[in-house]
Design a protein around this motif. Structure first.
Motif: not given
Ligand SMILES: [Fe+2]
Length: 306
Positions: A168-170, A227-230, A264-265, A267-285
């Motif tokens: 489970r994530a989010g 990006g790459r999901h966790g 569970g969620p 474990y899969w939570a990202w640090p603030a400002g991060r949305l994928d493993q690489w840290g390259v994707t901007p937020p969704h539109t």
């Protein structure tokens, strides 16, 4: 691994569209599926996997929506076992039998607890050539369902279909079929019963990237990614397809076995400002946010046979 009494994944999805011809041109010329058959007003498109088709397009005579999601089972016995469990749960379900569909097979139609039309089939027509090819979708990697009662829908997939809750994530629950693929169904707690997105497996990361370029060239820019999901470790790029259907190209889906540990969620939570493993994707539109809660499902008419 021993065969499990569940589905092996998503075989095909039926789309009811305002303009199936326009979508068919998109899914062949840009998305890179292949047209395999026409029957009446329905257009069938295949990927590189063995399944006769992975999309069926037909006129909606109203708003665009998902007509049915069809699941694959290895054997008739497994179809029967799934049917027995669903019938015991008082799911709206027809008896299993031979199917008078373009690809034949043995199975049954049913409705999930929110009324979406589904089917479970075995022994339907398959192609001999099934090797993944660069730049072409192989199969439907997963369907992500929004549901107002995600706990109820998750229980339906675990207790009825026999799938395994692996993470489970989010707000999302990830369900594993009888397949090494981490997940084939994802259920998202949401306000409405809608399609979150439809994900297509590409051969590799380069195929996702070149596909994103092809989409951009054709006027379908990336709405979220690359990006790459966790959770599930897969590469993602999300788009608004024709009639604003939410689509994903993915690759590198994590392969798992029975030893895979649930998390569970937290474990899969990202640090603030991060949305994928690489840290390259901007937020969704804003558009992605809107369309991932836009596409409805047909309800009623769950039977495949008259
Ligand atoms: Fe996805």
């Amino acid at each position: 691994m021993a065969t499990r009494s569940t589905i092996t994944g998503v075989r095909s999805v039926e789309l009811e569209l305002a303009d199936p011809e326009r979508s068919a041109r998109f899914y062949t010329d840009v998305w890179h599926l292949s047209e395999v058959a026409r029957d009446g007003d329905t257009i069938y498109l295949r990927g590189t996997a063995e399944f006769h088709h992975i999309l069926a397009l037909r006129p909606s005579h109203g708003p665009a929506r998902i007509g049915r999601v069809v699941y694959e089972a290895r054997t008739r016995d497994i179809v029967d076992a799934i049917h027995a469990r669903l019938a015991a749960m008082e799911t709206p379900v027809e008896p299993p039998g031979s199917l008078d569909r373009i690809e034949g097979g043995y199975g049954f139609g049913l409705a999930d607890p929110s009324g979406r039309c589904l089917a479970v089939v075995a022994g339907a027509a398959c192609h001999d050539d099934d090797e993944p090819q660069p730049d072409r979708p192989h199969k439907i990697a997963h369907v992500n369902f929004n549901d107002p009662d995600a706990a109820r829908l998750t229980a339906f997939y675990v207790d009825g279909l026999g799938m395994k809750l692996v993470d489970r994530a989010g707000r999302q629950a990830f369900l594993n079929a009888d397949s090494p693929d981490h997940s084939s169904i994802v259920i998202c707690q949401a306000d409405a019963n809608t399609l979150n997105h439809l994900s297509f497996e590409m051969a590799d990361l380069d195929s996702v990237m070149r596909g994103a370029g092809r989409m951009s060239d054709a006027g379908y820019p990336i709405e979220w990614g690359v990006g790459r999901h966790g959770c599930a470790d897969n590469v993602f790029a999300y788009f608004a397809g024709p009639e604003e259907i939410p689509l994903e190209y993915t690759s590198d889906v994590l392969q798992i076995d029975d030893s895979y540990p649930y998390n569970g969620p937290e474990y899969w939570a990202w640090p603030a400002g991060r949305l994928d493993q690489w840290g390259v994707t901007p937020p969704h539109t804003k558009r992605w946010k809107r369309i991932q809660n836009l596409f409805a499902f047909r309800s009623g008419g769950h039977r495949l046979r008259g």
